[in-house]
Design a protein around this motif. Sequence first.
Motif, short mmCIF file in Angstrom:
data_model
loop_
_atom_site.label_atom_id
_atom_site.label_comp_id
_atom_site.label_asym_id
_atom_site.label_seq_id
_atom_site.Cartn_x
_atom_site.Cartn_y
_atom_site.Cartn_z
N ARG A 182 60.89 59.18 -8.12
CA ARG A 182 59.64 59.85 -7.75
C ARG A 182 58.43 58.99 -8.16
O ARG A 182 58.49 58.25 -9.14
CB ARG A 182 59.54 61.21 -8.42
N ASP A 183 57.35 59.16 -7.41
CA ASP A 183 56.11 58.46 -7.74
C ASP A 183 55.29 59.29 -8.73
O ASP A 183 55.76 60.32 -9.24
CB ASP A 183 55.32 58.14 -6.47
N LEU A 184 54.07 58.86 -9.00
CA LEU A 184 53.25 59.52 -10.01
C LEU A 184 52.80 60.91 -9.60
O LEU A 184 52.35 61.70 -10.43
CB LEU A 184 52.02 58.65 -10.33
N GLN A 185 52.90 61.23 -8.32
CA GLN A 185 52.57 62.58 -7.84
C GLN A 185 53.81 63.46 -7.73
O GLN A 185 53.74 64.60 -7.29
CB GLN A 185 51.88 62.50 -6.47
N GLY A 186 54.97 62.92 -8.12
CA GLY A 186 56.20 63.70 -8.09
C GLY A 186 56.92 63.68 -6.76
O GLY A 186 57.86 64.47 -6.55
N LYS A 187 56.55 62.79 -5.85
CA LYS A 187 57.19 62.71 -4.54
C LYS A 187 58.25 61.61 -4.54
O LYS A 187 58.00 60.51 -5.04
CB LYS A 187 56.15 62.44 -3.45
N HIS A 213 54.84 63.95 -13.83
CA HIS A 213 53.47 64.42 -13.56
C HIS A 213 53.21 65.82 -14.13
O HIS A 213 52.07 66.29 -14.11
CB HIS A 213 53.18 64.41 -12.05
N LYS A 214 54.25 66.45 -14.68
CA LYS A 214 54.08 67.79 -15.24
C LYS A 214 54.31 67.85 -16.74
O LYS A 214 53.61 68.57 -17.47
CB LYS A 214 55.01 68.78 -14.54
#
Length: 328
Positions: free
Chosen positions: A76-81, A249-250
């Motif tokens: 996942r990337d920094l946005q969680g995708k 990210h969370k």
Amino acid sequence: MFRKFRILAVVILLIVSNSHASDNAGHVVKQTIRLDDISLHYEFADAQSVAKQPAFTKTIQAGIQHYRKLFGGYPRDLQGKTYTEITVRIRQGKHSSGEADPQLLLLTWSDSKLFGLHSWQTLLLHEIFHLWSAESFRYHDGREHWFNEGFSEFYTFKAATELGFISAHDALTIASMPLGFYSSSERLGRLSMREAASNNKAKFDNYFLVYHGGWVAAMVLDHDIRSRTANQHSLDDVMRMLYQHYPRHKTLYRSEDLVVVLKTTSGLDYKEFFKRYIDGIERIPVAEHFDLGKALWDFEFNPAKRHQHEYLYRALGITSVNNNFMGK
């Protein structure tokens, strides 16, 4: 094991961008390799690296698919995708080194082995693992590098064994090296694994205590979980839960979170283990869990006794003993 790579030339779509000038002038050669749903955007710094592209591609594809299965999804990337597009920057150097960031792999490769352990293939597998552990889910601070780096080392060589990059015999031999480096660490018994990597300088000043202490902890924990649950659970369950429930990210994990995840996935309480060997300064009593020398001896000379080391073999990625498939 690598049947799928025999038809690599058939299934790969190779797109070569402009090579601007000679490598000696410092120009980068770019290539994009598409493998099913994965795209590798290469940036090669020299002709020697360009020539090894098929070998790099084979290793990266194998590593990504292996870890995707382990974690249950793509990184996942920094946005969680999740993503399947990865930039890979490669150059040849005197010594091998690597780095990973979301959607980025950096490799300086050499034909020599780092610390007598890492080939460029295993170093690359280590950095690929970081696309999940470190980048998809991440530690709260440097004190968790014993887990971040040590467990990455453990899973690197386990994957290399399962994928056929190293033999079962070599897997057992290699496993002795972190035990030696950890046991002879200058500050073992005076500094905890967590304190040893409290900042980047400390991390490298105490490299073998952090990296190989964490590796030893991973071996012992995986073996203990497997033996106490009759192989119904393992560290693999821990890695999947971290990927699924601790997105970077969370939330960022701490050692106390790892204790909770271990208990949730295996039903076993490792609070005392962490208190003594991770937060504390006691040496991990490896011999109370397994005898690595005996496991190697029986692997070589006593086939009838190999079953006594089943859980250790599984932990190291050795899935076939006496011609019987053992699973994971």
